[in-house]
Design an enzyme around this catalytic site. Structure first.
Site, PDB file in Angstrom:
ATOM      1  N   VAL A 159      94.859   8.205  94.928  1.00 50.93           N
ATOM      2  CA  VAL A 159      96.078   7.562  94.437  1.00 50.93           C
ATOM      3  C   VAL A 159      96.294   6.230  95.161  1.00 50.93           C
ATOM      4  CG1 VAL A 159      98.602   7.778  94.214  1.00 50.93           C
ATOM      5  CG2 VAL A 159      97.137   9.761  93.803  1.00 50.93           C
ATOM      6  N   CYS A 160      95.992   6.202  96.457  1.00 52.82           N
ATOM      7  CA  CYS A 160      96.244   5.014  97.284  1.00 52.82           C
ATOM      8  C   CYS A 160      95.659   3.721  96.696  1.00 52.82           C
ATOM      9  CB  CYS A 160      95.736   5.230  98.701  1.00 52.82           C
ATOM     10  SG  CYS A 160      96.504   6.636  99.538  1.00 52.82           S
TER      11      CYS A 160
END
Length: 187
Positions: free
Chosen positions: A46-47
């Site tokens: 996700v980062c």
């Protein structure tokens, strides 16, 4: 205790930006608007989508006089390696701060102690070094740079227009509210 309206606590760290390492501190968050954007770890899932979204909107933040500082408990060396190998992270022109000791993450109360990682925390800081907006997301929930831009514009508007407030979904140029006895029960 909420961090809203509190001053940023002192810190020093090494950061990476545009091919260079340099020192950053809490003093760098003064005299301009800043966003401190915590994320769990480099080389994850996700980062990079969040950091790429910030990179794609960085020019809009800059137009508002806002500097972005992404922070994870990785080192500045890891940030450079990720920047050099990931197409998404390679777009980043803002500051990537290394927090391997967890000092900054603890100062902002986003450290997940058992994992040694930071929560997904977003902090908007005014030119006086005072936190105006705090948002913490669960690890699996990514953030949206355009929504963050809207919130920054609202915070800047309220600072520049004492006595006015921005209602829900407020967009730049829309009507604001002036709290008064006349409005009680009429909204």
């Amino acid at each position: 205790m909420s961090l809203v309206n509190s001053e940023v606590k002192p810190f020093k760290a090494t950061a990476f930006k545009q091919g260079k390492f340099f020192e950053v501190s809490d003093a760098d968050l003064r005299d301009k608007w800043s966003v401190v954007f915590f994320y769990p770890a480099d080389f994850t899932f996700v980062c990079p989508t969040e950091l790429e979204d910030l990179a794609d909107n960085y020019a809009e933040f800059q137009k508002l006089g806002v500097e972005i500082y992404s922070v994870s408990t990785d080192t500045h060396f890891s940030h450079k390696a990720w920047h050099d190998t990931s197409p998404a992270i390679g777009k980043i022109d803002y500051t990537m701060v290394g927090d391997p000791t967890g000092t900054i993450s603890r100062n902002f109360e986003v450290m997940i102690e058992q994992d040694g990682l930071a929560d997904r925390g977003t902090f908007v800081i005014d030119p006086d070094g005072v936190i105006q907006i705090v948002e913490i997301n669960a690890g699996g929930v990514g953030r949206d740079a355009k929504e963050l831009l809207r919130k920054v514009k609202a915070a800047q508007y309220v600072r520049n227009h004492p006595g006015e407030v921005c209602p829900a979904k407020w967009q730049e140029g829309e009507k604001t509210l002036a709290p008064s006895l006349d409005l009680v029960g009429k909204i």
